[in-house]
Design a protein around this motif. Structure first.
Motif, PDB file in Angstrom:
ATOM      1  N   ALA A 274      42.396  33.928  47.339  1.00 30.16           N
ATOM      2  CA  ALA A 274      41.337  34.785  46.799  1.00 30.16           C
ATOM      3  C   ALA A 274      41.727  35.386  45.455  1.00 30.16           C
ATOM      4  O   ALA A 274      40.896  35.448  44.540  1.00 30.16           O
ATOM      5  CB  ALA A 274      41.008  35.893  47.803  1.00 30.16           C
ATOM      6  N   PHE A 275      42.972  35.844  45.311  1.00 32.62           N
ATOM      7  CA  PHE A 275      43.382  36.460  44.053  1.00 32.62           C
ATOM      8  C   PHE A 275      43.368  35.451  42.911  1.00 32.62           C
ATOM      9  O   PHE A 275      42.869  35.752  41.818  1.00 32.62           O
ATOM     10  CB  PHE A 275      44.771  37.102  44.178  1.00 32.62           C
ATOM     11  N   LEU A 276      43.900  34.250  43.143  1.00 34.70           N
ATOM     12  CA  LEU A 276      43.899  33.223  42.101  1.00 34.70           C
ATOM     13  C   LEU A 276      42.475  32.815  41.752  1.00 34.70           C
ATOM     14  O   LEU A 276      42.136  32.675  40.572  1.00 34.70           O
ATOM     15  CB  LEU A 276      44.717  32.003  42.534  1.00 34.70           C
ATOM     16  N   ARG A 277      41.642  32.626  42.761  1.00 31.80           N
ATOM     17  CA  ARG A 277      40.238  32.262  42.500  1.00 31.80           C
ATOM     18  C   ARG A 277      39.556  33.312  41.633  1.00 31.80           C
ATOM     19  O   ARG A 277      38.833  32.975  40.694  1.00 31.80           O
ATOM     20  CB  ARG A 277      39.477  32.069  43.813  1.00 31.80           C
ATOM     21  N   ALA A 278      39.821  34.585  41.912  1.00 32.08           N
ATOM     22  CA  ALA A 278      39.214  35.660  41.126  1.00 32.08           C
ATOM     23  C   ALA A 278      39.829  35.722  39.726  1.00 32.08           C
ATOM     24  O   ALA A 278      39.107  35.841  38.734  1.00 32.08           O
ATOM     25  CB  ALA A 278      39.381  36.995  41.845  1.00 32.08           C
ATOM     26  N   SER A 279      41.152  35.622  39.636  1.00 32.76           N
ATOM     27  CA  SER A 279      41.836  35.707  38.334  1.00 32.76           C
ATOM     28  C   SER A 279      41.421  34.584  37.401  1.00 32.76           C
ATOM     29  O   SER A 279      41.221  34.800  36.207  1.00 32.76           O
ATOM     30  CB  SER A 279      43.351  35.655  38.522  1.00 32.76           C
ATOM     31  N   PHE A 280      41.319  33.375  37.948  1.00 34.44           N
ATOM     32  CA  PHE A 280      40.953  32.210  37.145  1.00 34.44           C
ATOM     33  C   PHE A 280      39.439  31.980  37.117  1.00 34.44           C
ATOM     34  O   PHE A 280      38.979  31.009  36.552  1.00 34.44           O
ATOM     35  CB  PHE A 280      41.662  30.959  37.679  1.00 34.44           C
ATOM     36  N   GLN A 281      38.697  32.882  37.771  1.00 30.86           N
ATOM     37  CA  GLN A 281      37.236  32.811  37.799  1.00 30.86           C
ATOM     38  C   GLN A 281      36.766  31.408  38.200  1.00 30.86           C
ATOM     39  O   GLN A 281      35.927  30.788  37.537  1.00 30.86           O
ATOM     40  CB  GLN A 281      36.664  33.232  36.450  1.00 30.86           C
ATOM     41  N   MET A 282      37.348  30.924  39.295  1.00 33.94           N
ATOM     42  CA  MET A 282      37.037  29.583  39.799  1.00 33.94           C
ATOM     43  C   MET A 282      35.708  29.584  40.536  1.00 33.94           C
ATOM     44  O   MET A 282      35.437  30.519  41.278  1.00 33.94           O
ATOM     45  CB  MET A 282      38.136  29.107  40.765  1.00 33.94           C
ATOM     46  N   PRO A 283      34.929  28.584  40.431  1.00 33.83           N
ATOM     47  CA  PRO A 283      35.072  27.381  39.610  1.00 33.83           C
ATOM     48  C   PRO A 283      34.432  27.489  38.228  1.00 33.83           C
ATOM     49  O   PRO A 283      34.526  26.566  37.437  1.00 33.83           O
ATOM     50  CB  PRO A 283      34.360  26.318  40.442  1.00 33.83           C
ATOM     51  N   ASP A 284      33.794  28.629  37.933  1.00 29.09           N
ATOM     52  CA  ASP A 284      33.031  28.749  36.684  1.00 29.09           C
ATOM     53  C   ASP A 284      33.873  28.539  35.428  1.00 29.09           C
ATOM     54  O   ASP A 284      33.369  28.040  34.422  1.00 29.09           O
ATOM     55  CB  ASP A 284      32.339  30.110  36.604  1.00 29.09           C
ATOM     56  N   HIS A 285      35.154  28.907  35.482  1.00 26.93           N
ATOM     57  CA  HIS A 285      36.020  28.776  34.306  1.00 26.93           C
ATOM     58  C   HIS A 285      37.083  27.690  34.505  1.00 26.93           C
ATOM     59  O   HIS A 285      38.105  27.692  33.816  1.00 26.93           O
ATOM     60  CB  HIS A 285      36.655  30.125  33.964  1.00 26.93           C
ATOM     61  N   SER A 286      36.821  26.768  35.422  1.00 33.29           N
ATOM     62  CA  SER A 286      37.721  25.631  35.636  1.00 33.29           C
ATOM     63  C   SER A 286      37.280  24.466  34.758  1.00 33.29           C
ATOM     64  O   SER A 286      36.097  24.317  34.461  1.00 33.29           O
ATOM     65  CB  SER A 286      37.677  25.190  37.104  1.00 33.29           C
ATOM     66  N   LEU A 287      38.248  23.662  34.359  1.00 34.22           N
ATOM     67  CA  LEU A 287      37.930  22.452  33.596  1.00 34.22           C
ATOM     68  C   LEU A 287      37.638  21.298  34.544  1.00 34.22           C
ATOM     69  O   LEU A 287      38.209  21.216  35.629  1.00 34.22           O
ATOM     70  CB  LEU A 287      39.106  22.057  32.698  1.00 34.22           C
ATOM     71  N   SER A 288      36.780  20.405  34.123  1.00 36.12           N
ATOM     72  CA  SER A 288      36.540  19.168  34.868  1.00 36.12           C
ATOM     73  C   SER A 288      37.644  18.163  34.512  1.00 36.12           C
ATOM     74  O   SER A 288      38.399  18.363  33.539  1.00 36.12           O
ATOM     75  CB  SER A 288      35.181  18.579  34.496  1.00 36.12           C
TER      76      SER A 288
END
Length: 169
Positions: free
Chosen positions: A24-38
């Motif tokens: 959960a912390f990593l998902r929030a910190s990296f704003q996944m998936p909205d700020h993930s690269l394809s």
């Protein structure tokens, strides 16, 4: 770009799986998936050599990290080095590795997985050698007993503050 359609599909599946496995912390910190690269964005970004912070484990179980260049070829990351390097010896004893590539607070790529040694008799060595020479003007063979460390990520996380600026073409 050297990736096939299948390579991109495999890389995208790894990226998607990594997002699902992130805490959960990593998902929030990296704003996944909205700020993930394809996969396509990652491949387009990673042309030539990029300097990463590469971590291995010593014989005593101590972490070691050092900057080194890495290539992306056919959806896999490769580190050009020599068979006698400490990092190669670490991988031979304990293949667990991690790396981080980042540009300030705007871009991050983190991989955790294992590494294997690609020697000159491997089918991909000549292509990797050509890519290395094209990217740096040097051959790993000029350094001594040149090898590549192939990184096989179990997870691959990406973050881009502005993912829309990374091309998908």
């Amino acid at each position: 770009m050297h990736e096939t359609k299948e390579d991109l599909l495999t890389l995208q599946a790894l990226l998607d799986h990594s997002i699902e496995q992130a805490g959960a912390f990593l998902r929030a910190s990296f704003q996944m998936p909205d700020h993930s690269l394809s996969a396509r964005q990652l491949v387009n970004l990673w042309q030539g050599l990029h300097t990463i912070a590469f971590a291995t484990v010593s014989a005593q179980g101590e972490p070691r990290v050092a900057p080194i260049s890495a290539l992306l070829f056919r959806g896999n990351f490769y580190i050009p080095t020599v068979a006698t390097a400490a990092r190669t010896r670490h991988v031979m004893r304990q293949p667990a590795v991690s790396f981080t590539y980042f540009q300030g607070n705007d871009l991050a790529i983190i991989a955790h997985g294992t590494a294997t040694i690609i020697r000159p008799d491997h089918l991909d060595f000549a292509a990797l050698e050509a890519l290395q020479r094209e990217s740096s003007g040097q051959s790993v063979q000029e350094w001594g007993e040149g090898v590549f460390l192939q990184i096989t990520p179990a997870v691959l996380y990406t973050f881009a503050r502005q993912p829309e600026v990374y091309t998908t073409e």
